[in-house]
Scaffold this active site. Sequence first.
Site, PDB file in Angstrom:
ATOM      1  CG  HIS A 176      -0.307  -0.108   2.308  1.00 56.52           C
ATOM      2  ND1 HIS A 176      -0.125  -0.788   3.119  1.00 56.52           N
ATOM      3  CD2 HIS A 176       0.423   1.613   3.588  1.00 56.52           C
ATOM      4  CE1 HIS A 176       0.633  -0.675   5.160  1.00 56.52           C
ATOM      5  NE2 HIS A 176       0.793   0.622   4.220  1.00 56.52           N
ATOM      6  CB  SER A 177       1.144   4.474  -1.593  1.00 55.03           C
ATOM      7  OG  SER A 177       0.571   4.356  -1.698  1.00 55.03           O
TER       8      SER A 177
END
Length: 144
Positions: free
Chosen positions: A55-56
């Site tokens: 994820h970011s």
Amino acid sequence: MIQSTIYNCCVIELGKIHNKAGNITVIEKNVQLPFDVRRVYYLYDVPGGGLRGGHSHKKLQQLIIAASGCFDVLLDDGINKKVVQLNRPYYGLLIVPGIWRELLNFSSGAICLVLASEKYEAGDYIRDYQIFKDSKIHCIPEYK
Ligand code: TYD
């Protein structure tokens, strides 16, 4: 659109107070760390072949430390990628917002300590790689 690149992420040497009875590493705001810590969490008992992250973040910054053992962190800004191996408790990897990360190759017994600039907020995550890529489009120079 978040214009950060993997080159805004860096490994910080945290230092070590050495003693024959054991070592101490200290993390203080504005000394080793450029943000206020609002949350601490740690990953452990990661099974062999386990993959974490993926994820970011839109706003959150974090410092990732291999408090025990070792693991790799893949950093990706949508154009450029690099892998950082963390294998000492006196190094921390600073990850700025807008960077896709995957944590992998955990050694047996590894502990991944994370100091985060924000409390947990599901809305701060981008967990879909294509949405992440689209959020970065046209704003990252490619470095060779
Ligand atoms: P997740 O962010 O997917 O873990 P990782 O990126 O390390 O693979 O989190 C796993 C689960 O834990 C998910 O249901 C959200 C929850 N969680 C919290 O409730 N609070 C937290 O601070 C964190 C990091 C995760």
